[in-house]
Motif scaffolding. Structure first.
Motif, short mmCIF file in Angstrom:
data_model
loop_
_atom_site.label_atom_id
_atom_site.label_comp_id
_atom_site.label_asym_id
_atom_site.label_seq_id
_atom_site.Cartn_x
_atom_site.Cartn_y
_atom_site.Cartn_z
N LYS A 23 86.28 35.10 114.60
CA LYS A 23 87.26 34.90 113.53
C LYS A 23 86.77 35.66 112.31
N GLY A 24 87.35 36.84 112.10
CA GLY A 24 86.92 37.63 110.94
C GLY A 24 85.97 38.74 111.34
N ALA A 25 84.73 38.67 110.86
CA ALA A 25 83.75 39.73 111.08
C ALA A 25 83.47 39.94 112.57
N LYS A 26 83.24 41.17 112.94
CA LYS A 26 82.98 41.50 114.33
C LYS A 26 81.49 41.40 114.65
N ALA A 27 81.20 40.96 115.85
CA ALA A 27 79.82 40.89 116.31
C ALA A 27 79.32 42.28 116.68
N SER A 28 78.01 42.44 116.66
CA SER A 28 77.39 43.69 117.06
C SER A 28 76.04 43.37 117.69
N TRP A 29 75.33 44.40 118.16
CA TRP A 29 74.04 44.15 118.77
C TRP A 29 73.03 45.18 118.27
N SER A 30 71.76 44.80 118.40
CA SER A 30 70.67 45.69 118.01
C SER A 30 69.52 45.50 118.99
N MET A 31 68.86 46.58 119.32
CA MET A 31 67.78 46.54 120.30
C MET A 31 66.58 45.75 119.79
N LEU A 32 66.07 44.85 120.65
CA LEU A 32 64.88 44.08 120.31
C LEU A 32 64.17 43.67 121.59
N ASP A 33 62.91 44.07 121.71
CA ASP A 33 62.05 43.62 122.79
C ASP A 33 60.95 42.78 122.16
N LEU A 34 61.02 41.48 122.36
CA LEU A 34 60.08 40.57 121.71
C LEU A 34 58.67 40.64 122.29
N SER A 35 58.50 41.36 123.38
CA SER A 35 57.15 41.55 123.92
C SER A 35 56.49 42.81 123.36
N SER A 36 57.11 43.40 122.34
CA SER A 36 56.60 44.63 121.73
C SER A 36 56.63 44.52 120.21
N PHE A 37 55.46 44.49 119.58
CA PHE A 37 55.42 44.45 118.12
C PHE A 37 56.10 45.69 117.53
N LYS A 38 55.97 46.83 118.21
CA LYS A 38 56.60 48.06 117.73
C LYS A 38 58.11 47.91 117.68
N SER A 39 58.69 47.32 118.74
CA SER A 39 60.13 47.11 118.78
C SER A 39 60.58 46.13 117.71
N ILE A 40 59.79 45.09 117.50
CA ILE A 40 60.14 44.08 116.49
C ILE A 40 60.13 44.69 115.09
N ARG A 41 59.10 45.47 114.80
CA ARG A 41 59.03 46.11 113.49
C ARG A 41 60.17 47.11 113.29
N ALA A 42 60.55 47.79 114.36
CA ALA A 42 61.67 48.73 114.27
C ALA A 42 62.98 48.00 113.97
N PHE A 43 63.17 46.84 114.61
CA PHE A 43 64.37 46.04 114.34
C PHE A 43 64.42 45.65 112.87
N ALA A 44 63.30 45.15 112.35
CA ALA A 44 63.26 44.71 110.96
C ALA A 44 63.49 45.88 110.00
N GLU A 45 62.98 47.04 110.33
CA GLU A 45 63.20 48.22 109.49
C GLU A 45 64.67 48.60 109.47
N ARG A 46 65.32 48.54 110.63
CA ARG A 46 66.75 48.84 110.67
C ARG A 46 67.55 47.83 109.86
N TRP A 47 67.10 46.57 109.88
CA TRP A 47 67.82 45.55 109.12
C TRP A 47 67.72 45.80 107.62
#
Length: 322
Positions: free
Chosen positions: A75-99
């Motif tokens: 209802k209203g805003a559309k959902a989206s997705w972003s890549m995140l692998d919680l078994s990888s600190f590199k992936s987690i930091r990349a997610f936070a940087e994109r945010w």
């Protein structure tokens, strides 16, 4: 505990009924593991009430299908997705940087792995505590400023940490959390990780409640989801989860019902002004006893001293959150 906080809902309430009548327009939520199981049901409930939902997932094909399903009821805003692998600190930091510095109102730490064979993350952590706890710890502390910014709108931000009755299988073994020097048991490892999820909510709430960000841990209940992917059918039968005909035993919830306590933790008005609680079946859990069986919370999972000790270990392990 006559003074336990309770909602107006029952344990088999669908998540969408928990948010019925609420307007989450303008609110932003992240749901980890939001492509399947109770994660997608959590996302659908929040999006259906008007929130903008981002599911954080590691499989693009599942993510695309999930976003389409969520947007069918949004209802209203559309959902989206972003890549995140919680078994990888590199992936987690990349997610936070994109945010970046974008405000955030709700962080639902839903993703997890259960009872897998012994394996280690790319950062050298036992897979269950590495993914379920340390991965979510790093993500949460990196996004903590965003939750604080979201709370400045006057609508307090919340973090929801998915735990389990499985936490009763083990406290956190601080001397060897990664099973480097003790025999590996998949259920003990799962129990330790789920205890860590509960203790993390205690520690996070203590550190951010003065900035209008509260945290809760949640026991969703017994639900058949992809979380059981590492369990052979014979083992599920032996535990009484399914019968010889493959029928799920009475008492298990649907994914939509399993998501309801997470959603209540995120938006329930009964929880205003409190935090650090372990919730189940849409109420604050009572202490676990032998008679309570599949409900209740062990004292060590809510121990503030254990929570501080885990926080210190998590800072040392991830390099964040000091």
């Amino acid at each position: 505990m006559a003074d336990r906080i309770k909602s107006a809902f029952g344990p088999y309430t669908d998540a969408r009924d928990v948010v019925a009548g609420q307007d989450l327009t303008g609110k932003v939520a992240i749901v980890t593991g939001g492509a399947t199981g109770i994660g997608i049901e959590t996302a659908k409930a929040l999006a259906g009430a008007g929130a903008e939902v981002v599911i954080a997932v590691r499989k693009p094909d599942l993510a695309e299908a999930a976003v389409a399903e969520i947007n069918a009821v949004a209802k209203g805003a559309k959902a989206s997705w972003s890549m995140l692998d919680l078994s990888s600190f590199k992936s987690i930091r990349a997610f936070a940087e994109r945010w970046g510095d974008r405000p955030l109102n709700l962080l639902i730490n839903n993703a997890g792995v259960m009872a897998c064979p012994l394996a280690y993350t790319e950062d050298g952590l036992e897979m269950q505590i590495g993914t379920n706890h340390f991965g979510h710890f790093l993500l949460s502390v990196l996004l903590a400023p965003n939750l604080v910014a979201g709370a400045q709108s006057g609508w307090g931000s919340r973090l929801v940490s998915l735990s389990s009755i499985g936490h009763r299988r083990s406290p956190v073994h601080f001397e060897d959390p990664n099973f480097r020097h003790r025999p590996y048991d998949k259920w003990e490892a799962y129990g330790q990780a789920k205890t860590a999820n509960a203790l993390f909510a205690v520690g996070f709430d203590q550190r951010f409640k003065d900035r209008n960000v509260r945290a809760f841990s949640v026991m969703p209940g017994g639900i058949m989801t992809p979380l059981q992917r590492h369990l052979p059918l014979e083992e599920q039968k032996a535990m009484g989860w399914i019968d010889d005909d493959g029928k799920v035993r009475e008492g298990f919830k649907t994914p939509a019902q399993g998501a309801s306590t997470s959603v209540w933790a995120a938006v329930g008005g009964e929880l205003d002004g409190v935090g650090g609680l372990y919730l189940e079946d849409l109420h604050e859990a009572a202490p676990w006893t032998k008679e309570s069986g599949w409900s209740g919370v062990m004292p060590y999972a809510l121990d503030p001293e254990q929570a501080d000790r885990l926080w210190a270990l998590s800072v040392k392990t991830t390099g964040a959150g000091a």
